[in-house]
Design a protein around this motif. Structure first.
Motif, mmCIF file in Angstrom:
data_model
loop_
_atom_site.group_PDB
_atom_site.id
_atom_site.type_symbol
_atom_site.label_atom_id
_atom_site.label_comp_id
_atom_site.label_asym_id
_atom_site.label_seq_id
_atom_site.Cartn_x
_atom_site.Cartn_y
_atom_site.Cartn_z
ATOM 1 N N ILE A 12 15.150 1.826 2.486
ATOM 2 C CA ILE A 12 15.495 3.116 1.889
ATOM 3 C C ILE A 12 15.870 2.940 0.421
ATOM 4 N N ALA A 13 16.593 1.879 0.123
ATOM 5 C CA ALA A 13 16.971 1.609 -1.265
ATOM 6 C C ALA A 13 15.737 1.387 -2.138
ATOM 7 N N GLN A 14 14.714 0.725 -1.598
ATOM 8 C CA GLN A 14 13.475 0.518 -2.350
ATOM 9 C C GLN A 14 12.764 1.837 -2.615
ATOM 10 N N PHE A 15 12.691 2.689 -1.610
ATOM 11 C CA PHE A 15 12.088 4.014 -1.811
ATOM 12 C C PHE A 15 12.815 4.766 -2.916
ATOM 13 N N ALA A 16 14.141 4.665 -2.907
ATOM 14 C CA ALA A 16 14.963 5.445 -3.832
ATOM 15 C C ALA A 16 14.852 4.980 -5.273
ATOM 16 N N THR A 17 14.264 3.820 -5.507
ATOM 17 C CA THR A 17 14.057 3.394 -6.898
ATOM 18 C C THR A 17 12.982 4.217 -7.570
ATOM 19 N N GLU A 18 12.152 4.906 -6.786
ATOM 20 C CA GLU A 18 11.038 5.669 -7.346
ATOM 21 C C GLU A 18 11.242 7.181 -7.280
ATOM 22 N N LEU A 19 11.914 7.684 -6.238
ATOM 23 C CA LEU A 19 12.056 9.126 -6.079
ATOM 24 C C LEU A 19 13.146 9.425 -5.051
ATOM 25 N N PRO A 20 13.632 10.672 -4.996
ATOM 26 C CA PRO A 20 14.684 11.025 -4.031
ATOM 27 C C PRO A 20 14.217 10.828 -2.589
ATOM 28 N N VAL A 21 15.135 10.388 -1.740
ATOM 29 C CA VAL A 21 14.836 10.100 -0.345
ATOM 30 C C VAL A 21 15.801 10.858 0.551
ATOM 31 N N GLU A 22 15.260 11.497 1.577
ATOM 32 C CA GLU A 22 16.086 12.023 2.656
ATOM 33 C C GLU A 22 15.720 11.265 3.917
ATOM 34 N N ALA A 23 16.685 10.602 4.517
ATOM 35 C CA ALA A 23 16.465 9.806 5.715
ATOM 36 C C ALA A 23 16.996 10.551 6.928
ATOM 37 N N ILE A 24 16.123 10.766 7.893
ATOM 38 C CA ILE A 24 16.463 11.488 9.114
ATOM 39 C C ILE A 24 16.364 10.523 10.287
ATOM 40 N N PHE A 25 17.428 10.423 11.069
ATOM 41 C CA PHE A 25 17.451 9.524 12.218
ATOM 42 C C PHE A 25 17.736 10.321 13.492
ATOM 43 N N ILE A 26 16.976 9.992 14.540
ATOM 44 C CA ILE A 26 17.163 10.626 15.845
ATOM 45 C C ILE A 26 17.121 9.535 16.906
ATOM 46 N N GLY A 27 18.086 9.547 17.795
ATOM 47 C CA GLY A 27 18.123 8.534 18.840
ATOM 48 C C GLY A 27 17.078 8.780 19.905
ATOM 49 N N GLY A 28 16.556 7.692 20.469
ATOM 50 C CA GLY A 28 15.592 7.799 21.557
ATOM 51 C C GLY A 28 16.224 7.497 22.898
ATOM 52 N N ASN A 29 15.424 7.508 23.931
ATOM 53 C CA ASN A 29 15.964 7.236 25.264
ATOM 54 C C ASN A 29 16.309 5.759 25.460
ATOM 55 N N HIS A 30 15.847 4.877 24.547
ATOM 56 C CA HIS A 30 16.194 3.464 24.619
ATOM 57 C C HIS A 30 17.439 3.117 23.802
ATOM 58 N N ASP A 31 17.736 3.903 22.748
ATOM 59 C CA ASP A 31 18.730 3.426 21.772
ATOM 60 C C ASP A 31 19.594 4.529 21.171
ATOM 61 N N ARG B 236 0.840 -1.215 0.000
ATOM 62 C CA ARG B 236 0.000 0.000 0.000
ATOM 63 C C ARG B 236 0.865 1.251 0.000
ATOM 64 N N LEU B 237 1.947 1.213 0.755
ATOM 65 C CA LEU B 237 2.838 2.365 0.836
ATOM 66 C C LEU B 237 3.473 2.666 -0.511
ATOM 67 N N PHE B 238 3.994 1.657 -1.168
ATOM 68 C CA PHE B 238 4.629 1.877 -2.463
ATOM 69 C C PHE B 238 3.621 2.329 -3.523
ATOM 70 N N GLU B 239 2.421 1.768 -3.498
ATOM 71 C CA GLU B 239 1.385 2.195 -4.434
ATOM 72 C C GLU B 239 1.056 3.664 -4.244
ATOM 73 N N LEU B 240 1.030 4.093 -2.980
ATOM 74 C CA LEU B 240 0.743 5.491 -2.675
ATOM 75 C C LEU B 240 1.837 6.401 -3.205
ATOM 76 N N LEU B 241 3.074 6.046 -2.965
ATOM 77 C CA LEU B 241 4.193 6.868 -3.413
ATOM 78 C C LEU B 241 4.246 6.967 -4.937
ATOM 79 N N ILE B 242 4.077 5.845 -5.606
ATOM 80 C CA ILE B 242 4.152 5.824 -7.066
ATOM 81 C C ILE B 242 3.019 6.631 -7.680
ATOM 82 N N LYS B 243 1.839 6.533 -7.097
ATOM 83 C CA LYS B 243 0.668 7.221 -7.641
ATOM 84 C C LYS B 243 0.815 8.734 -7.592
ATOM 85 N N HIS B 244 1.295 9.263 -6.493
ATOM 86 C CA HIS B 244 1.322 10.713 -6.304
ATOM 87 C C HIS B 244 2.592 11.373 -6.840
ATOM 88 N N LYS B 245 3.658 10.628 -7.029
ATOM 89 C CA LYS B 245 4.890 11.147 -7.608
ATOM 90 C C LYS B 245 5.305 12.496 -7.002
#
Length: 245
Positions: free
Chosen positions: A117-136, A60-69
């Protein structure tokens, strides 16, 4: 017998919020995938059969991304992706009960984030943002450093490897703030945001931490707290910090 890796993968994918960013009528579109508090390796996920759920959700997620471009996608992992930071303890030393060893869980989920992330990037540019939590907090920094190195030669992926607890982005005339949610109280948000970045007519902050889905309006700042899809431990269940029964 279900494969444990497949079972745990479903914990990440279940109930991931996908939000379209508000822009001017003639402006470009951006989609965000906000992920927080997956606690993927906690013992409470043992034996949970989420394989079909993760498959359906991914499609469902990939269908959504591809549809809206849209022009790009921001994938924001806001921390507590893992249940512990080392020796089955959180960053601050609280003991946890996990399914896997620290080394094994890190390898499994590093591969998972890389492949996703690599799968997302096959369709459009991706910016990945990571933030650590209190567990990790420390483990998340190792994760984003490894992913930044892996995608360093990619023309379609940017990994934010800066070790900050709050990260800002601007899209059109809108400011976006990402954080885990354990460091800044709601009443501190407006002043903090004004002192650290530019405010526009519309401003948004995304966070997790409390495992509850809620929305708060602080003047021209909308704070969206993302619920956790993780199966709760006893403390979370007693406080109703869960989407699960």
């Amino acid at each position: 017998k279900p494969d444990m890796k497949e079972i745990l993968l479903s914990v990440f994918w279940s109930s991931i919020p996908v939000r379209k960013w508000p822009v001017t009528p003639d402006g470009p579109k951006m989609w965000q995938i906000i992920s927080s508090d997956r606690h993927i390796d906690r013992i409470e996920h043992k034996g949970k059969k989420y394989l079909q759920e993760v498959t359906d959700r991914t499609m469902r997620l990939f269908e959504l991304l591809i549809k809206h471009k849209p022009q790009k996608i921001i994938y924001a992992n806001l921390g507590d992706y893992w249940n512990s930071d080392g020796e089955h303890k959180t960053t601050h030393g609280t003991p946890q009960h996990n399914l896997y060893s620290e080394k094994e869980s890190f390898r499994i989920w590093l591969e998972h984030q890389r492949d996703m992330i690599a799968q997302f990037a096959t369709e459009l540019p991706v910016e990945a943002i990571f933030i650590g939590g209190n567990h990790d907090q420390n483990k998340m920094q190792c994760l984003w450093d490894a992913l930044a190195l892996y995608f360093s030669k990619s023309n379609n992926v940017i990994v934010d490897a800066e070790p900050y607890s709050r990260k800002y982005r601007q899209w059109g005339n809108t400011t976006i703030w990402y954080q885990h949610g354990d460091a800044i109280k709601l009443k501190q948000v407006p002043l903090t945001m004004m002192s650290e970045t530019k405010l526009w007519k519309e401003n948004f902050m995304y966070q997790g931490h409390i495992h509850q889905d809620r929305k708060d309006h602080l003047g021209n700042i909308t704070v969206e707290t993302v619920a956790s899809p993780a199966w709760p431990n006893e403390r979370e269940r007693s406080n109703w910090w869960t989407l699960r029964d």
